[in-house]
Structures are given as C-alpha cells and as structure tokens.
Design a protein around this motif. Structure first.
Motif, mmCIF file in Angstrom:
data_model
loop_
_atom_site.group_PDB
_atom_site.id
_atom_site.type_symbol
_atom_site.label_atom_id
_atom_site.label_comp_id
_atom_site.label_asym_id
_atom_site.label_seq_id
_atom_site.Cartn_x
_atom_site.Cartn_y
_atom_site.Cartn_z
ATOM 1 N N LEU A 30 18.294 23.899 25.639
ATOM 2 C CA LEU A 30 17.645 22.778 24.955
ATOM 3 C C LEU A 30 17.915 22.753 23.455
ATOM 4 C CD1 LEU A 30 13.990 22.080 26.150
ATOM 5 C CD2 LEU A 30 15.953 20.576 26.211
ATOM 6 N N MET A 31 17.643 21.621 22.860
ATOM 7 C CA MET A 31 17.705 21.485 21.406
ATOM 8 C C MET A 31 16.846 22.586 20.785
ATOM 9 S SD MET A 31 17.138 17.349 21.306
ATOM 10 C CE MET A 31 16.198 17.208 22.830
ATOM 11 N N LYS A 35 22.080 27.379 20.076
ATOM 12 C CA LYS A 35 23.458 27.368 20.593
ATOM 13 C C LYS A 35 24.483 27.457 19.459
ATOM 14 C CE LYS A 35 22.026 23.816 22.424
ATOM 15 N NZ LYS A 35 21.755 22.487 22.905
ATOM 16 N N ASP A 54 29.146 18.644 20.004
ATOM 17 C CA ASP A 54 28.550 17.475 19.337
ATOM 18 C C ASP A 54 29.388 17.047 18.125
ATOM 19 O OD1 ASP A 54 26.497 17.162 21.126
ATOM 20 O OD2 ASP A 54 24.964 18.107 19.881
ATOM 21 N N ILE A 65 25.844 11.100 16.210
ATOM 22 C CA ILE A 65 25.265 10.995 17.554
ATOM 23 C C ILE A 65 24.098 10.018 17.558
ATOM 24 C CG2 ILE A 65 23.946 12.320 19.276
ATOM 25 C CD1 ILE A 65 26.045 14.524 18.850
ATOM 26 N N PHE A 69 23.805 6.723 20.057
ATOM 27 C CA PHE A 69 22.631 6.394 20.882
ATOM 28 C C PHE A 69 22.134 4.985 20.540
ATOM 29 C CE2 PHE A 69 20.519 9.774 23.469
ATOM 30 C CZ PHE A 69 21.473 10.772 23.350
ATOM 31 N N PHE A 77 26.867 7.587 25.617
ATOM 32 C CA PHE A 77 26.985 8.891 24.948
ATOM 33 C C PHE A 77 27.374 9.958 25.959
ATOM 34 C CE2 PHE A 77 24.952 12.998 24.088
ATOM 35 C CZ PHE A 77 25.684 13.374 22.970
ATOM 36 N N ARG A 78 26.715 9.958 27.126
ATOM 37 C CA ARG A 78 27.009 10.984 28.157
ATOM 38 C C ARG A 78 28.452 10.867 28.650
ATOM 39 N NH1 ARG A 78 23.492 14.490 26.733
ATOM 40 N NH2 ARG A 78 21.417 13.627 26.689
ATOM 41 N N GLU A 81 30.588 12.304 25.960
ATOM 42 C CA GLU A 81 30.366 13.758 25.938
ATOM 43 C C GLU A 81 31.180 14.428 27.062
ATOM 44 O OE1 GLU A 81 26.309 15.020 27.277
ATOM 45 O OE2 GLU A 81 26.289 16.173 25.420
ATOM 46 N N GLY A 99 25.802 20.131 23.575
ATOM 47 C CA GLY A 99 24.515 19.468 23.355
ATOM 48 C C GLY A 99 23.593 19.705 24.545
ATOM 49 N N GLY A 100 22.278 19.649 24.287
ATOM 50 C CA GLY A 100 21.296 20.021 25.301
ATOM 51 C C GLY A 100 21.377 19.293 26.633
ATOM 52 N N GLY A 101 21.924 18.054 26.619
ATOM 53 C CA GLY A 101 21.958 17.301 27.873
ATOM 54 C C GLY A 101 23.267 17.448 28.633
ATOM 55 N N ARG A 138 17.979 14.316 15.615
ATOM 56 C CA ARG A 138 18.135 14.267 17.073
ATOM 57 C C ARG A 138 17.448 13.033 17.658
ATOM 58 N NH1 ARG A 138 17.497 20.103 16.047
ATOM 59 N NH2 ARG A 138 19.241 21.211 17.012
ATOM 60 N N PRO A 139 18.238 12.094 18.215
ATOM 61 C CA PRO A 139 17.644 10.825 18.680
ATOM 62 C C PRO A 139 16.555 11.008 19.725
ATOM 63 C CG PRO A 139 19.975 11.018 19.362
ATOM 64 C CD PRO A 139 19.700 12.124 18.400
ATOM 65 N N LEU A 140 16.703 11.960 20.639
ATOM 66 C CA LEU A 140 15.708 12.098 21.716
ATOM 67 C C LEU A 140 14.342 12.533 21.178
ATOM 68 C CD1 LEU A 140 17.684 13.755 24.663
ATOM 69 C CD2 LEU A 140 17.164 11.346 24.289
ATOM 70 N N ARG A 157 14.658 20.137 32.834
ATOM 71 C CA ARG A 157 15.976 20.760 32.698
ATOM 72 C C ARG A 157 16.054 22.248 33.020
ATOM 73 N NH1 ARG A 157 18.259 18.114 27.052
ATOM 74 N NH2 ARG A 157 18.547 15.981 27.836
#
Ligand code: S3P
Length: 197
Positions: A30-31, A35, A54, A65, A69, A77-78, A81, A99-101, A138-140, A157
């Motif tokens: 995760l964010m 990492k 990223d 990023i 988004f 984006f995915r 990525e 990135g986390g996703g 971070r957009p999320l 996740r």
C-alpha cells in the motif's frame, strides 16, 4: 576460535555473502509501505538499478499521476501502468517499486508473478498513515478521510498482496533494518526455488 571461513569475521556461507538476483525484484504494498525508501536501499545493497514505476508512468504520460487520474480516470491510469510495468519487466534485473494498485490489477499481477520475484512490504494502518499524511500528491487519498481510505484498501488488498513470493513487515524501525530483512527473506525464497520439491 575463528575458523578459516570466519577470517576477518566474514564467512562466505553466512548471511552477508552477496545475493545475486536471477530476475527483477518487484516491491508491492500500500501507499506508505516504504516501497521507494526500501527499494532504493535494496538496489544499493544488491548493486542493481532502482526503478520507480510511478516515475516511469509520469515520464511516459508527460504529466503527474494526479493529473492522469483527473483527466483520464483510474481505468486509463491502470492501463498505462500495465504497459509501463510490462516494458520494465522485460529489462535486465533491477529493483522495481510499483504503485500500490499495480499488483491488484489481475493482468499486471500475472506479469509480475511470471517475470519478477515479488516482495510485499506489509505495514499496519498507523505506520502507513503516519508516512502518507505529510504529502498530498496521492489522488486516492484526496477522496475522503485518508485513514479511512487506507483502512478500506487494506481490507480489499491485503489478501491479494499476500500472494507475493516474499512478505516482510515494514514497521517504524529504521529503513536499513527492514532492507536487511528483505534481503534475508529473498535469500530464503531463492533457496527454496533452487531446491527441487
Ligand atoms: C496508488 C498508489 C500510488 C499511485 C497511484 C495509485 C494505489 O503509488 O500509483 O496514486 O492505487 O494505491 P504509491 O503506492 O507509490 O503511493
């Protein structure tokens, strides 16, 4: 008394012998899991290049990023990525921070599992929150309460990150210590790959 193998306190068979990586090491989590921080240290220790997926996505898109988004949405984006990570996985072995996703996307995950050794940096909510709250890029985490968003993403996740080859806890301890634990976990994992079942 030290034996020949322990001369100068260094035994070629001990935990400090160099670890050679047959393929890219991809860090997932995760964010705020660390990492990039751990990835940079790990790359130094292994004598490999460090690549941040990223950063590569931003370079390819020519914008941040958050802007991707905003302008195109998460699905685009995915897809970007996935393309960027696929290209990076075809490059010579390196340490890749994703990135986390990324690992949550089934296709990206399949690519990573086929071409890299995957390492999940698992962290508790308070550790993640403490690391992400100082930065707003971070957009999320801009949609709603960041701690609640992180808690929800953990529930969704963590069962998927758990499929990684190697799991290491990322705690509030110094990053060098966590890096050391990643190296030892990688060493143990690579050893099991060499040993026929
Ligand atoms: C995301 C994590 C971010 C970045 C994007 C989406 C996610 O990377 O890829 O904002 O879905 O968890 P970091 O994990 O490096 O912050």
């Amino acid at each position: 008394m030290a034996g020949m193998g322990d001369i100068h306190g260094f035994n070629a068979m001990d935990a400090r012998s160099p670890l050679s990586l047959p393929r890219t090491v991809a860090l997932v989590g995760l964010m705020g899991a660390g990492k990039s921080a751990i990835g940079k240290r790990l790359a130094m220790r292994l004598g490999l290049p460090f690549v941040d997926a990223d950063d590569e996505i931003e370079r390819a898109a020519g914008c941040s990023i958050a802007e991707i988004f905003e302008k195109y949405g998460e699905a685009d984006f995915r897809a970007g990525e996935r393309r960027v990570i696929s290209r990076l996985l075809d490059e010579p072995p390196h340490v890749l921070s994703t990135g986390g996703g990324a690992y949550i996307d089934p296709e990206t995950r399949a690519l990573m599992r086929a071409k890299a050794v995957t390492v999940w940096l698992r962290a508790e909510l308070d550790v993640l929150f403490d690391r992400v709250r100082k930065r707003a890029h971070r957009p999320l985490l801009r949609n709603g309460d960041p701690k609640e968003v992180l808690a929800r993403l953990m529930t969704q996740r963590y069962p998927i990150y758990a499929e990684a080859d190697v799991v290491v806890d990322s705690t509030a301890q110094p990053a060098d210590r966590t890096t050391e634990q990643v190296i030892e976990a990688l060493r143990a994992h690579l050893q099991t790959e060499k040993t026929p079942a």
